[in-house]
Design a protein around this motif. Structure first.
Motif, short mmCIF file in Angstrom:
data_model
loop_
_atom_site.label_atom_id
_atom_site.label_comp_id
_atom_site.label_asym_id
_atom_site.label_seq_id
_atom_site.Cartn_x
_atom_site.Cartn_y
_atom_site.Cartn_z
N ALA A 110 62.94 -7.17 53.25
CA ALA A 110 62.82 -7.76 54.24
C ALA A 110 63.26 -9.39 53.54
O ALA A 110 63.79 -10.59 54.16
CB ALA A 110 61.68 -8.37 53.91
N PHE A 111 63.15 -9.50 52.86
CA PHE A 111 63.93 -11.04 51.66
C PHE A 111 64.52 -11.20 51.84
O PHE A 111 65.56 -11.66 52.31
CB PHE A 111 62.65 -10.97 50.19
CG PHE A 111 63.67 -11.68 49.45
CD1 PHE A 111 62.83 -13.88 49.88
CD2 PHE A 111 64.50 -12.18 48.50
CE1 PHE A 111 63.48 -15.08 48.93
CE2 PHE A 111 65.15 -13.15 47.79
CZ PHE A 111 64.74 -14.32 48.31
N GLY A 112 65.25 -9.92 50.96
CA GLY A 112 66.91 -9.87 50.97
C GLY A 112 67.75 -9.97 52.57
O GLY A 112 68.61 -10.61 52.91
N THR A 113 67.61 -8.73 53.44
CA THR A 113 67.40 -9.03 54.86
C THR A 113 67.42 -10.77 55.34
O THR A 113 68.09 -11.02 56.46
CB THR A 113 66.85 -8.16 55.71
OG1 THR A 113 65.54 -7.90 55.85
CG2 THR A 113 67.67 -6.85 54.78
N SER A 114 66.40 -11.69 54.56
CA SER A 114 66.33 -12.37 55.49
C SER A 114 67.24 -13.80 54.42
O SER A 114 67.32 -15.11 54.56
CB SER A 114 65.00 -12.84 55.20
OG SER A 114 64.39 -12.99 56.15
N LEU A 115 68.08 -13.50 53.41
CA LEU A 115 68.41 -14.22 52.79
C LEU A 115 69.81 -14.97 53.51
O LEU A 115 70.20 -16.45 53.48
CB LEU A 115 69.46 -13.51 51.58
CG LEU A 115 68.32 -12.80 50.91
CD1 LEU A 115 69.07 -12.22 49.59
CD2 LEU A 115 67.80 -14.17 49.98
N PRO A 116 70.07 -14.55 54.82
CA PRO A 116 71.69 -15.38 55.56
C PRO A 116 70.95 -15.98 56.00
O PRO A 116 71.27 -17.32 56.29
CB PRO A 116 71.70 -14.47 56.37
CG PRO A 116 71.32 -12.39 55.50
CD PRO A 116 70.59 -13.04 54.70
N GLU A 117 69.46 -15.32 56.82
CA GLU A 117 69.07 -17.02 57.15
C GLU A 117 68.10 -18.04 56.51
O GLU A 117 68.63 -18.87 56.81
CB GLU A 117 67.51 -16.78 58.14
CG GLU A 117 67.89 -15.89 58.98
CD GLU A 117 68.15 -14.21 59.31
OE1 GLU A 117 68.46 -13.84 57.75
OE2 GLU A 117 68.28 -13.04 59.94
N LEU A 118 67.88 -17.86 55.53
CA LEU A 118 67.82 -18.72 54.52
C LEU A 118 68.53 -19.63 53.75
O LEU A 118 68.68 -20.67 53.88
CB LEU A 118 66.83 -17.83 53.01
CG LEU A 118 66.65 -19.16 51.74
CD1 LEU A 118 65.73 -19.53 52.65
CD2 LEU A 118 66.18 -17.87 50.54
N THR A 119 70.19 -18.87 53.85
CA THR A 119 71.15 -20.14 53.03
C THR A 119 71.64 -20.37 54.21
O THR A 119 72.22 -22.09 53.81
CB THR A 119 72.64 -19.20 52.80
OG1 THR A 119 72.26 -17.68 53.54
CG2 THR A 119 71.84 -18.99 50.93
N VAL A 120 72.09 -19.98 55.48
CA VAL A 120 72.16 -20.93 56.66
C VAL A 120 71.71 -21.98 57.11
O VAL A 120 71.65 -22.82 57.18
CB VAL A 120 72.34 -19.97 57.78
CG1 VAL A 120 72.96 -20.65 58.51
CG2 VAL A 120 74.01 -18.50 56.98
N SER A 121 70.54 -21.59 57.24
CA SER A 121 69.61 -22.59 57.27
C SER A 121 69.24 -23.46 56.67
O SER A 121 68.98 -25.09 57.60
CB SER A 121 68.00 -21.70 57.99
OG SER A 121 68.12 -21.43 58.83
N ILE A 122 69.40 -23.55 54.97
CA ILE A 122 68.93 -24.62 54.28
C ILE A 122 70.69 -25.82 54.25
O ILE A 122 70.45 -26.77 54.24
CB ILE A 122 68.46 -23.95 52.92
CG1 ILE A 122 67.34 -23.13 53.08
CG2 ILE A 122 69.02 -25.22 51.82
CD1 ILE A 122 66.44 -23.04 52.12
N LYS A 123 71.49 -24.46 54.20
CA LYS A 123 72.26 -25.27 54.09
C LYS A 123 73.17 -25.40 55.79
O LYS A 123 73.54 -27.68 55.32
CB LYS A 123 74.22 -24.17 54.18
CG LYS A 123 73.92 -23.59 52.79
CD LYS A 123 75.09 -24.67 51.62
CE LYS A 123 75.79 -23.63 50.82
NZ LYS A 123 75.60 -24.90 49.65
N ALA A 124 72.89 -25.50 56.28
CA ALA A 124 72.39 -26.74 58.14
C ALA A 124 71.67 -28.06 58.34
O ALA A 124 72.33 -28.81 58.42
CB ALA A 124 72.02 -25.20 58.69
N ALA A 125 70.66 -27.50 57.51
CA ALA A 125 69.27 -28.51 56.94
C ALA A 125 70.19 -30.25 56.41
O ALA A 125 69.91 -31.01 56.51
CB ALA A 125 67.86 -28.06 56.62
#
Length: 306
Positions: free
Chosen positions: A207-222
């Motif tokens: 779950a963490f691995g598959t959530s890494l795209p959301e993590l990186t994209v959202s933090i970069k966007a913020a």
């Protein structure tokens, strides 16, 4: 070796996220599409592909627990860890869109439908079809609620072509999804070497691995002051995870769901979804909300490991 692969895959994720953010912003500004809509559709579906690949693969291999745990775990990670870090790291979050009035209900609809479907202990082919109809309804809603925004005059003067943007978007998704895939495999190998159970690998590492795209994209966007895209990515990803990921997985092979055995995790995902509604209702896009979300994440980890 696994540690080196994990580091390289994380680097690929970061560069991939950069490409996705840049091109998504250009598309939004050039075509008067709200950044929230871009985040909730193009970026959300793209960053949900790792969950889809992992859950469908688990369904085909006769591992329904991993397929379902991946979606529940990803929902927990997306709201508690990803949004929590976004609220903590972003200097200022002032969405242009009224997220509570227009979008917050979509953080609850999918999980309510999932619980209702799971009462009989399984997700069938028919349930999968209904999930896909729910995703179609979400996309229709987004298109109808698009806010036309003023185009940046400087960016308007720049030459723009779908060809170049499509190449960079494709490259961004390849790096992001490929990085997530290798991160999952390497992290799972590291976990097994320490004797961690397969269930925890599915719920947390996958779950963490598959959530890494959301993590990186959202933090970069913020960090780039694209709050609408960051929050839209999380809500859209959670909808896509329940509707597209579980829907297609159930259509490939019926999924058994043990609500009583997985009650804590499912309730945690539900509580976090309700917390997201309260945050948007009160416009609490700040560090206090981030801390509250991370506290719930810590409680989930504590319940599972200690």
């Amino acid at each position: 070796m696994d540690i080196l692969i994990f580091i390289v895959s994380m680097t690929a994720l970061i560069f991939g996220a950069d490409f996705i953010i840049q091109q998504s912003e250009k598309i939004a500004l050039h075509y008067n599409i709200s950044p929230f809509i871009i985040g909730a559709t193009l970026v959300a579906v793209g960053t949900s592909l790792p969950e889809m690949a992992a859950s469908i693969s688990a369904s085909l291999k006769g591992s329904p627990d991993i397929a379902v745990a991946n979606v529940i775990g990803s929902t927990i990670f997306n709201i508690s860890l990803v949004l929590g870090l976004v609220f903590l790291l972003a200097k200022k979050i002032v969405p242009n869109r009224d997220i509570f009035a227009k979008d917050s209900a979509w953080s609850l609809f999918p999980i309510f439908v999932f619980i209702l479907m799971s009462i009989d202990g399984k997700l069938t082919f028919f349930d999968g079809v209904l999930f896909l109809f729910l995703m179609a309804g979400y996309l229709i809603f987004l298109i109808s609620s698009n806010q036309v925004e003023e185009i940046d005059e400087e960016l308007k003067k720049e030459p723009f072509g779908w060809g170049k943007s499509s190449i960079f978007l494709f490259l961004g998704f390849v790096l992001t999804i490929g990085g997530a895939d290798f991160a999952i495999e390497s992290a799972s190998n590291i976990a097994r070497s320490f004797g961690i159970s397969e269930w925890l690998i599915g719920l947390f590492l996958v779950a963490f691995g598959t959530s890494l795209p959301e993590l990186t994209v959202s933090i970069k966007a913020a960090l780039n002051n694209q709050a609408d895209l960051a929050i839209g990515n999380i809500i859209g990803s959670n909808v896509a995870n329940f509707t597209m990921v579980l829907g297609l997985s159930a259509m490939v092979n019926p999924l058994n769901v043990n609500l009583s055995a997985n009650l804590f995790d499912i309730v945690a995902a539900l509580i976090l979804s309700i917390m997201l509604v309260f945050i948007t209702a009160n416009k609490m896009y700040n560090k206090s909300a981030g801390i509250a979300l991370l506290i719930v994440f810590a409680l989930v980890v504590q319940n599972s490991f200690f």
